[in-house]
Structures are given as C-alpha cells and as structure tokens.
Design a protein around this motif. Structure first.
Motif, PDB file in Angstrom:
ATOM      1  N   GLY A  62       0.768  -1.256  -0.111  1.00 21.27           N
ATOM      2  CA  GLY A  62      -0.053  -0.004  -0.231  1.00 21.27           C
ATOM      3  C   GLY A  62       0.811   1.103   0.113  1.00 21.27           C
ATOM      4  O   GLY A  62       0.556   2.340  -0.703  1.00 21.27           O
ATOM      5  N   VAL A  89      -5.107   9.449   6.691  1.00 17.00           N
ATOM      6  CA  VAL A  89      -5.491   8.181   6.440  1.00 17.00           C
ATOM      7  C   VAL A  89      -4.707   7.087   7.262  1.00 17.00           C
ATOM      8  O   VAL A  89      -5.206   6.233   7.670  1.00 17.00           O
ATOM      9  CB  VAL A  89      -5.175   7.857   4.789  1.00 17.00           C
ATOM     10  CG1 VAL A  89      -5.123   6.503   4.382  1.00 17.00           C
ATOM     11  CG2 VAL A  89      -6.155   8.663   4.129  1.00 17.00           C
ATOM     12  N   ALA A  93      -6.852   4.349   9.752  1.00 20.00           N
ATOM     13  CA  ALA A  93      -6.571   2.932   9.403  1.00 20.00           C
ATOM     14  C   ALA A  93      -5.758   2.312  10.681  1.00 20.00           C
ATOM     15  O   ALA A  93      -6.136   1.018  11.089  1.00 20.00           O
ATOM     16  CB  ALA A  93      -5.579   2.688   8.318  1.00 20.00           C
ATOM     17  N   VAL A 112      -4.167  -0.299   3.487  1.00 21.89           N
ATOM     18  CA  VAL A 112      -4.848   1.242   3.638  1.00 21.89           C
ATOM     19  C   VAL A 112      -3.733   2.196   4.455  1.00 21.89           C
ATOM     20  O   VAL A 112      -3.477   3.436   4.099  1.00 21.89           O
ATOM     21  CB  VAL A 112      -6.077   1.366   4.269  1.00 21.89           C
ATOM     22  CG1 VAL A 112      -6.648   2.703   4.262  1.00 21.89           C
ATOM     23  CG2 VAL A 112      -7.163   0.535   3.353  1.00 21.89           C
TER      24      VAL A 112
END
Length: 417
Positions: A62, A89, A93, A112
């Motif tokens: 990711g 983010v 996550a 993620v």
C-alpha cells in the motif's frame, strides 16, 4: 538556515527533525510490529509462521503503490494539503486495525495504512528537494536519516514494552496517537515549499510527461533501481529478524536490544555521511559503500555455507553491512533525485514506488526461504548487492568513482577532483 512560514521561521534543526518525524511514521509502522508478530499470528489463527510477514508486506505494498498518486498531487496542489490527507488516512487505518476480527481484515487495513503513509515519504523527500540540491541535499538527507533511524533503534523495544502492558492491539493505538502528534506539528510548523509558479497542472498529458521525464533519465532510474535492490536486502532481514534473533540465536526478550544495536549503526553512518559528503561527493561515498556492502555480504554467505556461525560473528558482519547501508541509501536517493528538481514530487513518487514495492517483493521472497539458518538472508544480501552494482555501472557508463556534475545548494557545480 531558516525556512519562513507565513508568520514564523522554522530553524534548520526543527526542519530536519520535522522531516525525520514524518518519515519516522513509516519506520514505526514496520519495526514496532516485529515483537508482536507471534502474538498477532496466534490471536488471528495464522498457522504458518512465515505468513505473519504479510502484516509487513501488505503495509509496504500500500505504501509503494499510493506513492504514484501523491507525487503528481503534490506537484499540483503543493506539499502541505496532500501530506495532511495522507497522515489522516494513516491514523484512521491504525485505529481501525484495533478492531480487526480476522487476519484478512488486518491485512486490508495495513494496506490502507501504508497508502496513507505514502504521502509522508513522497512529500518529505520532495520538500527537501525543493530547498536543496546535490551534495547539500545529501547532507540534509543524511541528517534526516540520522534522526529518522532513532525509530528503528527504539521501535521494537517500544513494541515489547507495549506487549508487557496490554494486548497487541495497543500497538496500533500507539501508532495512531503518534500520527496525531506529527499531524499537529506539521500543520502548525511546516511551510509550503512549492511556490505557485512551479506547480504542474493535474492533467493526464502533464502527469504522463512528468513520468516520462523521470523514467527516461538513465542516471536517475538506475540509481533508483540500485536503491531498490539494497532496500530489498534490508527488508528481507527485517522480515526474518524476529526468527533469526529469537529462534536461531535464542535471544528471547533481548531481541529488541540486538535489533536496536544494528539499526543504531545506520544512524551513526548517516551522521558520518553528512559530515563528509560535501568534501568527498555522493558518488565516491556511495560507490565505495556498495562495493564494501557486497563484499561483506559475500563473506557472510561463504562463512554461513562452510562453518557454524556464532552470534558474535553474525553481529560483526551485519554491523559492517548496516554501516555501509547508511552511506548507500542517502547518497543514491540524492543522486536519483539530483537531475529532476523540476518534477520533484513525481520523481519522488516513482522512486518511492519502485523501491518500496520492489524492495517489499524482494524482501518477501528472501524471507520465504528462511530455513532456520542465516544462509538465505546472506545469499539475498550478496545477490542483491551484485545487482545494485550493475545498476550503478549502467548509470555511470561503466565507471565507478568518476567525477560527475553535482549540485551545491541548488546550483550546478562540478565535483572537485
């Protein structure tokens, strides 16, 4: 040197510390997990020990893939806004991972989380390139790596302490909390370094042209690939470090201390590099370091194949290799970015993608061959070192230790003889 924001100045030490803090979020998300891998595997019913490594691999994939998006976005909208989105983010996550009901969900959330962390890697490097070039950039990046390497030194120990106070889920709460702290610091103190006149439109043709500029530069792409092979070797060791120190050498709870000692050498190496790179140049230091890195890896492999390797010998060889890693990584990264200041965000994203995804895949392959000995890891270091040397030779038209054009403080300058 100080960098001005709208209403305050950021000193050089704070600027370096802030950039290092941004990059440290990524290192923390990898290294703090190492002591917890057996606990997560047991709690989430992971039968195969080697499958635990996917917690690291999913994050790295990711992290690598999302870098391709953050580069063009930061070249269009500036550095600050995309960076704040990425950190947000990362934090969300990490918090959500606390409630993972199974291993598959945890891997998705780790993927993620890595995507969010991609912004810190791409944009931190772009910010430094906005302000510095060539040997000046190498000096600053070395100081950044010196501070940044504190995290790998202490992260496994932090993970171990957290496990003594609660379940493995607390590690993700710690990551989320630190992410919030870095986000607040960034919001209040990080200046916007990409001036409006240097921003590139977010249009397919312009984005593709930026990628073309990066991928068509032989020197830049070859140094980027060399860094990929070196990073792949390191990631192979990180993947198996818990098994090597605990299962092979039976260090048990002392594993974080052994890992910290090895990582501290890279911090010392980065500091040493910052002190001498302006005088000796990036090429001389990185070329000598990659040759020493590969030679020591070859000796490690030879000994692993022929004699039982005691802990003291393993640590001695790995110390030398890790020290050389500190000289190769910062200088090769700077050499790959040197000719691409006009597309720094895109260049940082391309090299970040190649090095992260490529390194994670190479490291996972190396780790999958772990057989209860250090031989597969030694072989991985040696083979990947050879491939890195080949890339450097292609970049430099077959000559090592040559004199190339380097930049001092953003202006072209010939490297001194």
């Amino acid at each position: 040197m100080s960098i001005k924001t709208a209403n305050r100045e950021v000193s050089r030490p704070e600027f370096i510390a802030l950039i290092a803090g941004l990059m440290a979020l990524n290192a923390l998300a990898i290294d703090v997990m190492l002591p917890a891998l057996p606990h997560m595997g047991e709690a989430l019913n992971v039968a195969n020990e080697n499958d635990r490594h996917y917690v690291l691999t999913a994050y790295m994939l990711g992290f690598g893939i999302a870098q391709l998006a953050f580069g063009p976005l930061s070249d269009r909208f500036g550095r600050r806004a995309p960076l704040m989105v990425g950190i947000a983010v990362y934090v969300v996550a990490a918090f959500a991972a606390v409630f993972s009901p199974n291993f598959a969900t945890l891997l998705v959330l780790r993927f993620v989380q890595g995507m969010g962390a991609a912004g810190t890697r791409v944009i931190a490097t772009s910010i430094v390139r906005d302000r510095f070039g060539g040997r000046a950039m190498a000096e600053v990046m070395s100081l950044v790596f010196m501070v940044f390497m504190i995290i790998p030194v202490i992260a496994p120990a932090i993970g171990q302490v957290i496990l003594l106070t609660g379940p493995w889920e607390y590690i993700f709460l710690f990551m989320a909390g630190l992410g919030v702290v870095i986000a607040v610091w960034t919001f209040w103190r990080l200046p916007e370094t990409l001036v409006p006149e240097r921003r590139r439109p977010l249009k397919p043709a312009v984005i593709l042209d930026g990628f073309r500029i990066v991928l068509s530069n032989r020197m830049a792409i070859m140094y980027g690939l060399a860094g990929t092979f070196i990073f792949g070797a390191l990631f192979g060791f990180i993947n198996t470090s818990q098994q090597i120190y605990v299962d092979v050498y039976e260090l048990g709870p002392l594993f974080p201390l052994a890992f910290a000692f090895q990582a501290s050498l890279m911090s010392v190496s980065s500091y040493t590099n910052s002190r001498i790179v302006r005088r000796l140049g990036m090429r001389r230091l990185s070329h000598g370091a990659i040759l020493a890195f590969t030679a020591l890896s070859g000796l490690w492999l030879l000994l692993a194949l022929t004699v039982p390797m005691p802990l003291w010998l393993f640590m001695t060889l790995l110390c030398g290799i890790m020290f050389m890693f500190g000289w190769t990584s910062s200088n090769m990264n700077s050499l790959s970015m040197e000719p691409l200041g006009a597309v720094a965000g895109t260049a940082s994203s391309v090299f970040g993608f190649i090095q992260t995804v490529g390194g994670a895949i190479l490291g996972t392959i190396t780790g999958s061959f772990f057989n209860g000995t250090v031989t597969p890891i030694a072989a991985g270091y040696f083979i990947l070192g050879i491939l890195a040397i080949v890339c450097v030779l292609i970049a430099e038209n077959g000559k090592l230790f040559g004199v190339g054009e380097e930049y001092k403080d953003g202006a072209p300058a010939a490297e001194p003889h």
